[in-house]
Design an enzyme around this catalytic site. Structure first.
Site, PDB file in Angstrom:
ATOM      1  CB  CYS A   2      -0.855   0.054   1.268  1.00  0.00           C
ATOM      2  SG  CYS A   2      -1.910  -1.390   1.489  1.00  0.00           S
ATOM      3  CB  CYS A 233      10.567  -5.568   0.577  1.00  0.00           C
ATOM      4  SG  CYS A 233       9.789  -6.446  -0.794  1.00  0.00           S
ATOM      5  CB  SER A 280       7.842  -3.163 -13.495  1.00  0.00           C
ATOM      6  OG  SER A 280       7.078  -4.275 -13.887  1.00  0.00           O
ATOM      7  CG  ASP A 341       8.084  -9.058 -16.811  1.00  0.00           C
ATOM      8  OD1 ASP A 341       8.192  -7.888 -16.386  1.00  0.00           O
ATOM      9  OD2 ASP A 341       7.005  -9.668 -16.839  1.00  0.00           O
ATOM     10  CG  ASP A 342       8.962  -7.060 -12.861  1.00  0.00           C
ATOM     11  OD1 ASP A 342       8.195  -6.778 -13.797  1.00  0.00           O
ATOM     12  OD2 ASP A 342       8.576  -7.627 -11.817  1.00  0.00           O
ATOM     13  CB  CYS A 378       5.504 -12.134   0.049  1.00  0.00           C
ATOM     14  SG  CYS A 378       5.800 -10.645   1.027  1.00  0.00           S
ATOM     15  CB  CYS A 426      13.346  -9.161   3.101  1.00  0.00           C
ATOM     16  SG  CYS A 426      12.261 -10.623   3.064  1.00  0.00           S
ATOM     17  CB  CYS A 429       9.653 -14.144  -2.425  1.00  0.00           C
ATOM     18  SG  CYS A 429      10.414 -12.591  -2.731  1.00  0.00           S
TER      19      CYS A 429
HETATM   20  S1  SF4 Z   1       9.283 -12.189   1.066  1.00  0.00           S
HETATM   21 FE1  SF4 Z   1       9.878 -11.228  -0.891  1.00  0.00          FE
HETATM   22  S2  SF4 Z   1       8.229  -9.821  -1.405  1.00  0.00           S
HETATM   23 FE2  SF4 Z   1       8.008 -10.368   0.767  1.00  0.00          FE
HETATM   24  S3  SF4 Z   1       9.121  -8.772   1.911  1.00  0.00           S
HETATM   25 FE3  SF4 Z   1      10.564 -10.425   1.573  1.00  0.00          FE
HETATM   26  S4  SF4 Z   1      11.559  -9.879  -0.371  1.00  0.00           S
HETATM   27 FE4  SF4 Z   1       9.714  -8.649  -0.233  1.00  0.00          FE
END
Ligand code: SF4
Length: 448
Positions: A2, A233, A280, A341-342, A378, A426, A429
C-alpha cells in the site's frame, strides 16, 4: 502493499491527496484520507483509484492535519476495506494508516486486546495503538511500546485529534518510508519520489525510527526501538516502487538497470533485439541491452490507463492481462527477441505475451527474468501468499519454460540481485529465509 501519506500544515487534506496520486502505483483497490476538523476526524474514501474514491472538492482547505492511504490488499478481504482507520483512544481520536503486514496480529489480539475477534491486521494495529495511547497519553510513547509487541513489516502514519502526527518504520525496515520537515510543515510519504514531486526535500526514516510532531507542531526524529538487521524488501527494487524513488540510499532505477546488466552477463544467447515487458521490466531490459550491446526496442504497448495487472484483485487481473498489450509487428516479425521482465510470479503474463509475440511472427523468444525464481510466499506485504499460485514452486526451469512457451528461459541469480541492490535485503521469496524477527510468526499469518 500500500502507500501511505501524512501532512501537518496548511491545506493538509489536499497535500495528502496530491501525495496519494503520486503513490497510486502502490495500490489501486481503494483510497482514503482522514483529516482533522475541530476535535474530530472526517473521513473521505472508498473503492477505486484516488480520484474515484476521494472527492477532492470536498476536502477543506482549512484543515491542518491529515493522513491518507492507497490500498493494495495483502490482508483482509479484497475490495471492501480501506484506510485510514479512526479509533477512539479514550476521548482522543486517532487516524491510522499503514503499509505492510502484521504477522502476529492474531496473537496480539488474543494477548493484548482481551481476545478481541479482529480478522484484519490493520484493525489490530489501530486497536493496539489506541489502547497504548490511552495508557501513555501521546502517540510517541504509544508507538515506542508498539515496537515491543508487533512483528511484521510496517510503515505507519498516524494522527491524533490533539494535533499530533507520527510516522514509524519497522525494525527491519522492510517497507520504505520518507518524510520532509520545513518551516511550518511536516510531510510523510511511502516513497521519496512522491515528496519530491510536490517540491519537498525528502529524507528517509531508518529502521525503528519514528518522526513525531507534538500538539504544538514541534517535530523530531528519533530511534524509537533498537533496529534489527537491515531487510528492505527486494521486491520494492524489482517491481514495486517508482524507479525515481530512493530506498535506503539506493536509487530504484539504478538497482533495476544493474540487475539487467548482471543477468546479461550470465546469458549465452545474443538476441537480435531486446524488448522489455512494460512498464516494470524496462529498466532491467535497458541494463541487459547495454551489457549485450543489442538494440532495445519497445514492441509491447500497454494502455496507460489500465493500471498494473499484478496489484489488481485476482478476478480482474486475468482479464486485464489478456487485453493489456498492443504490438509493434514490424519489429517482432522474424526477430530473435530477448524479452525481459522484472519477474515471473504466476506465469500468466509471461505465457500470454509469448503467445502474442509468436502469433505476430517472432522467430525466437528468449524469456529473461531480472529476478530469481519466486518459490516462497510473501507474508510481509506483497500479494502472492498462496504457494500454489507461484509458477516456479516445485518446478524446474525447463518445466516453467514449457508453461510459458518461450524458446529459452533464464532467471537471474539471488547473488546478482543482492549485489545489484548492495544493501541488506529481505529475499525470502527466493530463499524462504524470512527476517529474524518475523520468521517464527510467518506460518501463523494467513489471509482470510
Ligand atoms: S518475502 Fe519477498 S516480497 Fe516479501 S518482503 Fe521479503 S523480499 Fe519482499
Amino acid at each position: 502493499m500500500c502507500g501511505i501519506a501524512g501532512f501537518l500544515g496548511p491545506g493538509a487534506p489536499r497535500v495528502v491527496y496530491e501525495l496519494l496520486l503520486e503513490l497510486q502505483h502502490r495500490g489501486h483497490e481503494a483510497a482514503g484520507i482522514a483529516y482533522l476538523l475541530g476535535s474530530r476526524f472526517a473521513l473521505e474514501g472508498g473503492k477505486g483509484l484516488v480520484y474515484e474514491a476521494i472527492g477532492v472538492h470536498r476536502l477543506p482547505a482549512s484543515a491542518g492535519l491529515a493522513v491518507g492511504h492507497v490500498r493494495y490488499s495483502t490482508s483482509g478481504p479484497y475490495g471492501r476495506l480501506y484506510q485510514p482507520l479512526i479509533v477512539d483512544a479514550g476521548g482522543v481520536y486517532l487516524a491510522v494508516a499503514f503499509n505492510g503486514n502484521i504477522v502476529n496480529y492474531r496473537s496480539v489480539a488474543r494477548e493484548h486486546l482481551g481476545g478481541l475477534r479482529l480478522d484484519w491486521d490493520a484493525w489490530v494495529l489501530a486497536a493496539l495503538l489506541a489502547r497504548l495511547y490511552g495508557e501513555e497519553g501521546s502517540l510517541a510513547d504509544a508507538t515506542r511500546r508498539l515496537y515491543e509487541v508487533l512483528r511484521g513489516s510496517f510503515a505507519l502514519v498516524a494522527a491524533s485529534s490533539r494535533g499530533e502526527l507520527l510516522a514509524a518504520r519497522d525494525p527491519h525496515g522492510i517497507r520504505p518510508l520518507a518524510y520532509s520537515l520545513g518551516d511550518g510543515y511536516a510531510a510523510v510519504a511511502s516513497e521519496t519520489a512522491a515528496l519530491e514531486a510536490l517540491g519537498f526535500k525528502p529524507r528517509e526514516l531508518g529502521r525503528s525510527m519514528m518522526l513525531y510532531c507534538d500538539p504544538s507542531g514541534h517535530c523530531s526524529v528519533e530511534q524509537a526501538a533498537p533496529p534489527a538487521e537491515q531487510k528492505t524488501c527486494i521486491f520494492e527494487y524489482i517491481y514495486f516502487a517508482r524507479p525515481d524513488s530512493v530506498i535506503d540510499g539506493v536509487e530504484v532505477y539504478r538497482a533495476r538497470v544493474e540487475m539487467g546488466r548482471r543477468l546479461a552477463r550470465i546469458d549465452d544467447v545474443t538476441p537480435d533485439i531486446v524488448a522489455p515487458v512494460p512498464d516494470s521490466g524496462r529498466a532491467a531490459a535497458s541494463g541487459y541491452a547495454l551489457e549485450k550491446g543489442r538494440p532495445l526496442l519497445e514492441v509491447l504497448y500497454p494502455s496507460r490507463f489500465r493500471g498494473r495487472a499484478f496489484i489488481l484483485p485476482p478476478g480482474v487481473r486475468v482479464e486485464r492481462v489478456a487485453k493489456k498489450y498492443g504490438i509493434l509487428r514490424s519489429a517482432v516479425r522474424g526477430s530473435r527477441i530477448a524479452l525481459v521482465d522484472d519477474s515471473i510470479v504466476r506465469g500468466s503474463t509471461a505465457s500470454r505475451i509469448v503467445a502474442l509475440l509468436r502469433g505476430n511472427g517472432a522467430r525466437e523468444i528468449h524469456f529473461r527474468s531480472a529476478s530469481p525464481p519466486i518459490v516462497c510466499p510473501c507474508m510481509l506485504g506483497i500479494d502472492f501468499p498462496r504457494p500454489s499460485e507461484l509458477v516456479a514452486r516445485g518446478r524446474s526451469v525447463e518445466e516453467i519454460r514449457r508453461i510459458i512457451g518461450s524458446d529459452t528461459l533464464l532467471y537471474n541469480t539471488v547473488e546478482n540481485v543482492r549485489a545489484a541492490v548492495g544493501i541488506g535485503v529481505c529475499d525470502a521469496c527466493f530463499t524462504c529465509r524470512y527476517p529474524r524477527l518475523v520468521e517464527r510468526y510467518v506460518s501463523e499469518f494467513t489471509r482470510d
